[in-house]
Structures are given as C-alpha cells and as structure tokens.
Motif scaffolding. Sequence first.
Motif, PDB file in Angstrom:
ATOM      1  N   LYS A  77       0.830  -1.216   0.000  1.00  0.00           N
ATOM      2  CA  LYS A  77       0.000   0.000   0.000  1.00  0.00           C
ATOM      3  C   LYS A  77       0.863   1.265   0.000  1.00  0.00           C
ATOM      4  O   LYS A  77       0.664   2.182  -0.814  1.00  0.00           O
ATOM      5  N   THR A  78       1.816   1.290   0.934  1.00  0.00           N
ATOM      6  CA  THR A  78       2.680   2.470   1.023  1.00  0.00           C
ATOM      7  C   THR A  78       3.463   2.647  -0.280  1.00  0.00           C
ATOM      8  O   THR A  78       3.587   3.760  -0.802  1.00  0.00           O
ATOM      9  N   THR A  79       3.951   1.546  -0.796  1.00  0.00           N
ATOM     10  CA  THR A  79       4.716   1.604  -2.037  1.00  0.00           C
ATOM     11  C   THR A  79       3.875   2.212  -3.158  1.00  0.00           C
ATOM     12  O   THR A  79       4.344   3.076  -3.914  1.00  0.00           O
ATOM     13  N   ALA A 122      -2.354  10.500   2.151  1.00  0.00           N
ATOM     14  CA  ALA A 122      -2.126  10.241   3.567  1.00  0.00           C
ATOM     15  C   ALA A 122      -1.893   8.751   3.784  1.00  0.00           C
ATOM     16  O   ALA A 122      -2.719   7.924   3.403  1.00  0.00           O
ATOM     17  N   ASP A 123      -0.743   8.425   4.392  1.00  0.00           N
ATOM     18  CA  ASP A 123      -0.412   7.020   4.648  1.00  0.00           C
ATOM     19  C   ASP A 123      -0.734   6.702   6.101  1.00  0.00           C
ATOM     20  O   ASP A 123      -0.149   7.300   7.004  1.00  0.00           O
ATOM     21  N   GLU A 124      -1.649   5.784   6.320  1.00  0.00           N
ATOM     22  CA  GLU A 124      -2.061   5.390   7.680  1.00  0.00           C
ATOM     23  C   GLU A 124      -2.290   6.607   8.575  1.00  0.00           C
ATOM     24  O   GLU A 124      -1.654   6.736   9.611  1.00  0.00           O
ATOM     25  N   PRO A 125      -3.170   7.502   8.174  1.00  0.00           N
ATOM     26  CA  PRO A 125      -3.283   8.773   8.913  1.00  0.00           C
ATOM     27  C   PRO A 125      -3.772   8.596  10.344  1.00  0.00           C
ATOM     28  O   PRO A 125      -3.501   9.444  11.186  1.00  0.00           O
TER      29      PRO A 125
HETATM   30 MG   LIG Z   1       2.495   0.991   4.907  1.00  0.00          MG
END
Ligand SMILES: [Mg+2]
Lengths: 231, 112, 381
Positions: A45-47, A166-169
């Motif tokens: 996901k982050t990637t 937003a990553d894992e906000p």
């Molecule tokens: Mg992640």
Amino acid sequence: MIELQDVTKVYNEGRQNAFAAIRGVGITVGNDLTAVFKGPSGSGKTTLLTLIGCLARPTSGRVTLNGETISGLPEKFLTEIRRKTFGFVFQRFNLIRGLSARENVMLPAYPLGLDHAALTRRADELLDHLGLGSKGGLSVEHLSGGEAQRVAIARALVNDPEYVIADEPTANLDTKLTAQFLDIVRTLRAEGKTVIMTSHDPRIWQADIVDRVITLEDGLLTADERGAHAA
Amino acid sequence: MSALRRSDVAVGALAAAASLALVAMLHAFVASRTPPASQAVNAALVRDLGLTDLVLFTDARYTRHPSVADLHSAFQDHPMSLDHFPSGSLIAPPRHIFGTGPRFASDEEIPE
Amino acid sequence: MIRQVARQRYLIDFTLASMMRRKVKNVVLFGVYFLIVFVLASVMLFGSAIRREAALLLANAPEVTVQKLVMGRHDMISGEHLEALSAIRGVRRAEGRLWGYLFDRGNGANYTMMVPPASDTTHAVGPGEAIVGSGIDRVKTIGRNEYLFLIAPSGRFFKFTVKERLPEGSGLVAADLVLISEADYRALFDLPDGVYTDLALSIRNEKEVATILGKAAKAVPNSRFVTRSSIARTYESIFTWREGVLLALLGAAILSFAILAFDKASGLSAEERREIGILKAVGWETSDVLTSKFWEGALISLGAFLIGLIAAYAHVFFFQAGLLEPVLKGWAVLYPDFRLTPHIDPLQVTTLAFFTIVPYTAATIIPIWRAAITDPDTVMR
Ligand SMILES: [Mg+2]
Ligand SMILES: Nc1ncnc2c1ncn2[C@@H]1O[C@H](COP(=O)(O)OP(=O)(O)OP(=O)(O)O)[C@@H](O)[C@H]1O
C-alpha cells in the motif's frame, strides 16, 4: 487524474535481496474522489502511494498525470509537479524539529520565494482552520499527537494541492481524534480535493465520506469497491 | 508579521562584518598613504647611521643582523648543529648564503 | 530576481533554525574557525607589514658593505683598504664602520654598540658620552644622573653619560642601539687602531654596483660584499619562512577540519537523512536542499573569516600584535616596541579567504548532495 499503467516496483532490483512490492498494477485515481487502499501488512500500500505521489519511480510501467507521462521526467520536473499537485500527510507526521508549527506549515512554499507576510498569513489561516490558531509559534516538539497531525495536514495544504495523500493517517490516533480527522477529510472533500489514503482501520474505509475502497494483496489489486459515501 | 526574521539578523551581521572588514582595508589604504612621522625619523636614522637591519630579534647575531651575518653563523659550531634560539627557526637564512659565489650576494655576477 | 532573493532568505531562515538545534556544536565550530583565521591573518598581516616597512626603511641602507672573511667567519677588516676602495671610479665615499654586540650579564640583554659615522653630525658623541635607543631604558636603569654603566668583555667598568635618547617611535630600527665615540668603542672592546667591523661604500650610481664590486673584489681579497639589494631580499623573505610553516600547520588543521566535517556529514545521522527526505517529499528540489546547506557552511566560514580578519587587523595594528609577542621575542630580553603602519596585501587576503571559505563550504555540501539526490520515498516508512 492520475493513471498507473501496468506499474511494477522492485526494491533492490538486480540484487540477491530483490523484492517485487508491486507486481503489475493498473489503476486510475482522482476526480474528487476519496479513495482508501486497504490490505494486509506488506501488501504494498505504502509503495503504491509513493508511486502515485511521485516520491519514487516505478521499475516498469508508466504513471501519467492528466494524460501526460510523468514517470520518466527528470528529478527537477518531478519535484515541481509534486510540489504543485500533491500534499503529503505521513504516518509519522515527519514534522521538522526545531521549527515552529507555523514554520513547518510554511516549509513546502519556501523554494517558491513568496512574500513572507502573505505566506505567514496563509499558514496562520490554515492552522486556525484546523483549530490550532494559538499554537503557531510553538516548537513542534511540544505538540500533542493530534496537534502534530493537524500541523502536518496544514503543511500538506499550504501549496493548495489537488491531491492530499495520507499514509495510515489514523494509526497513531484514538477514536476521538480519528473522528476529528475524518471531519477534516470531509471539509477537504467539500473543497474539491482528492484525498487518497491507506489504512488498516475499518473506521476509515467504512466512513461515510469514502467513495472508493481498493484492496491490495501481495502487490496486486484484488478488489475495487464503492465506499460508504458512494453506496 | 513584521518581527525580525532570523535571516535578516544573520545577513545583517554578515553585512556588518563585511563592511567593517572593508573599513579596515580602507583604513590600511589611507594609513599607507599618510605614513606616521616616525617613518621619516626611522628612515633618517637608517641613512645617517648606515643601519642594515631592523631590530626584530636581539637574541643572536644572525637574527639581529640577518643581512650581514656570517655565511655560516647559524652553524658556527658544527655544520649540522641545531639552532639554539627559537627565533632562528623563524628566520630564513639570508638569501646570499644560498648564492653560487662564495663572496658575492646571490645574483651579483663575478665580473672578470 | 526578487523571488530569488526571497527564496534565499527563506532558505537562510531554515538553515539558521536547523543550526539552532545544534547550537553548541555550531558555536564551537565557529569559535575554532575564528581562531584559525585570527592566528593566520595576524601572522600574514604582521609579516606583510614588516616586509613593507623593511622595504621602505632599508632603502636607505649602505649600498655596499665590505666584510673580511677568515675561515668563513666575519673578522675585523683593516682600514688600509679604504684608500683603494674610494679610488674606484663611481665610489662616492668609503667609510670604516665600528659596530658589534655587547652582552649584558646583568640582565641578559644584547646591545648593539655602534660608533656613528663621521658624516653623521646629528648623532655626534664625545668621549664618555652615549646616545641610547628606546629599548635600553626598559631593560637597564639609567638613573637620575643619566649614567649608563657597562661592563666590557675584559671585565672593565665603563661609565657613560647619556647625552640623548633616540625618539620613542624608532624602536624598529634602533631599540637596542648604544652609540658611543670611536675612542670609547676601541677601549671597550680592546680594539687596535685602524681596524673596523666592516667598510661601507656609498656609490654614485646604483647601476654600477656590479662593476664596482668586481674592482673591489680585487682590491680587498678575502672579503664578502653585502649589497643593498641583497639586504632588501633578505627582508623580502623574512617571515615568509615562518608563514610557510604556519600555513602548512594551519593548512593541515583546516584539512583535518574539513575531513571532520566531511566525515560527520557523510555519516549523516539518520535524522538528518530523514530531514532531507522530508524536505524533498514536501516539494524541495535538490538544489534547494543544497543551497540551504551551502548557507550553513558559508555563514560559519564567511562569518568566521570576516570576524577573524577584523580581529587580526585590530590585534596587529592597534594592539601591537601582543599575542604574537612571545613567539617573536624568542630568547631576546630586549624586544623592540614598535607600531606598524597598517597595510593589507589584497592578494594575501584573497588567498586566505579562498582557503578558509571554500574547503569548508564544499565539505558541508558534498556529502549532503549524495543524500539529496536519492528518491525521497524512504520518508514514508
Ligand atoms: Mg504501509
Ligand atoms: N526499501 C525496501 N527494500 C526492500 N523491500 C522493501 C523496501 N521497502 C518496502 N519493502 C517491502 O515491500 C513490501 C511492501 O511494503 P509496503 O510498505 O508498501 O507495505 P504496506 O502495505 O504499506 O504495509 P503496512 O500495512 O505494514 O504499512 C514489504 O514486504 C516490504 O518489506
């Protein structure tokens, strides 16, 4: 509108420990939608967010922004596009220590050389808007987690980007603060911004403001559903 | 917000230092154009008394009068002897001892 | 253009804010840098001012000095040669000079004893009289009666009446001088009549020096000639020797300093790396990051250079280089007290600026550059 065409991302390519985090993803995001990526830890996901937000280049495939290919552009242009188009809210907020909340908000606009008074005013407005009107001068080390996130959001908005990524906000926030965050997203959405998030948190992908929930597994898209808002 | 920015303070300080350095250069320039009275007095003393050297180090012959010291005065006791005086290490041996002719200053040719 | 200026101001703002976080480190760095520049600039300014002063003053030195050499050593020269020397065409005057050193056992000082030349009427001294340089007073009590007592190398006591003191500002050329009459001089050192320390020639036309030296060498065998130009050259090189040593030392200091900075920066802390990543992620270009780092190096090195230079200037020309004095004094008891005419050699200052500012600034930028060109996606983790 951002389009990923058959994009892959291999970390440590060509080495023993090479790892394909994204293995051929095609997706289009944008158009005022609030989208959430979900999926197990390590699914990429982050990637995928770094590829969408031009923080990293795909190993193969292409990324286009409003029809123009941007994945092959030199660093300088990529940075400019990133600055104009995206605002980032990182999971760990990534505020810069030693600077005040206001200065952190102003930071993305520094290279533009805008009028100092106008920029300061803009930062204060944003902070005010997010309920931090009185904290502008405070050094960011002294902020609480929720306050720090709101400063990070203000920073993401200072250049008035089209997309907020937003990553894992809400990973570091409790229920009350999560609700507060969703309120902010609601406002952003109303202002016409596209918000793209990743989350493990059902409270996020089940929220009534989410238009689209995309599931990722092992670097591949496995589901693309409508969110609560669209339903 | 009209509060002083950090950059203004730093650049201001740098500019102040730069102008002070400039003032020093100007001061040096003006001072070398208008030498103090003592310079004329000293020049007269050198001429009248036939002095050959400045009084910089009085601790040894070859530091008090480096330009007329013996060829080997610094190595008088032994050609390899180390200098006894700290100032000897601060002063280069006079140029003429590096010269080719034993009796002449370095680039005065020995005429026929 | 206005944008660019505004951008630079923002970048300086940011640099200063991040420098404030490591206040102690940066203050120490600045201090060390300042000291290096201060010492180096003091020596440079002092050296070049001395060389300039020497060039101006010693332009009046005797054109040719003739010394007798015996087995490589300077020896007394006979006055018989004077006649032959003054007969050489182009020689205006040949004079025997009497000068030498007297070590004062009482206070460990060395005096330069000298007989003023006959041609110098302003400093004529009679028997039993003395004219003393400005430094003598400081190491020797002359007393209310203006008597100067000296012990000859033979052990005999001599008493001189101080007739006059050389002016206060003349320390640089005459601090240790004691002028006495020829008769007293010969008595003090037990010298026979007719010998001199050396012979001074005054010459009509400086261009003829080489020709005259050729003739003089035949007239006075076993002799050595010191010309005015070789005196000038001796003083052109004075202090350059030591400056060279100091430069080498301080060059090494600067280098190790740069290595330190480089090492520190190439092992950029995780925090610093992350910070660069954040800046790039939020929209800074590589050049913005580098420029802000450039300002960090420049503010420290340029600031330290300017302040060090100013302090050195004040030190050398307003405080008589007081901090260098212990080095310059060496073993000397009698040290001249002089004020140098301010002088700055632009080339020297430029060199100093170049070698202090450029390496450090480069050393701060280069390692950052490596971190700054990588993709910023790591900040997401
Ligand atoms: Mg992640
Ligand atoms: N720089 C890297 N080098 C090697 N492998 C990496 C690198 N960065 C990420 N990975 C791997 O890529 C995979 C995907 O990582 P990513 O951070 O995108 O997962 P994620 O879905 O965001 O997980 P989480 O939900 O835990 O945040 C992981 O298995 C991770 O170990």
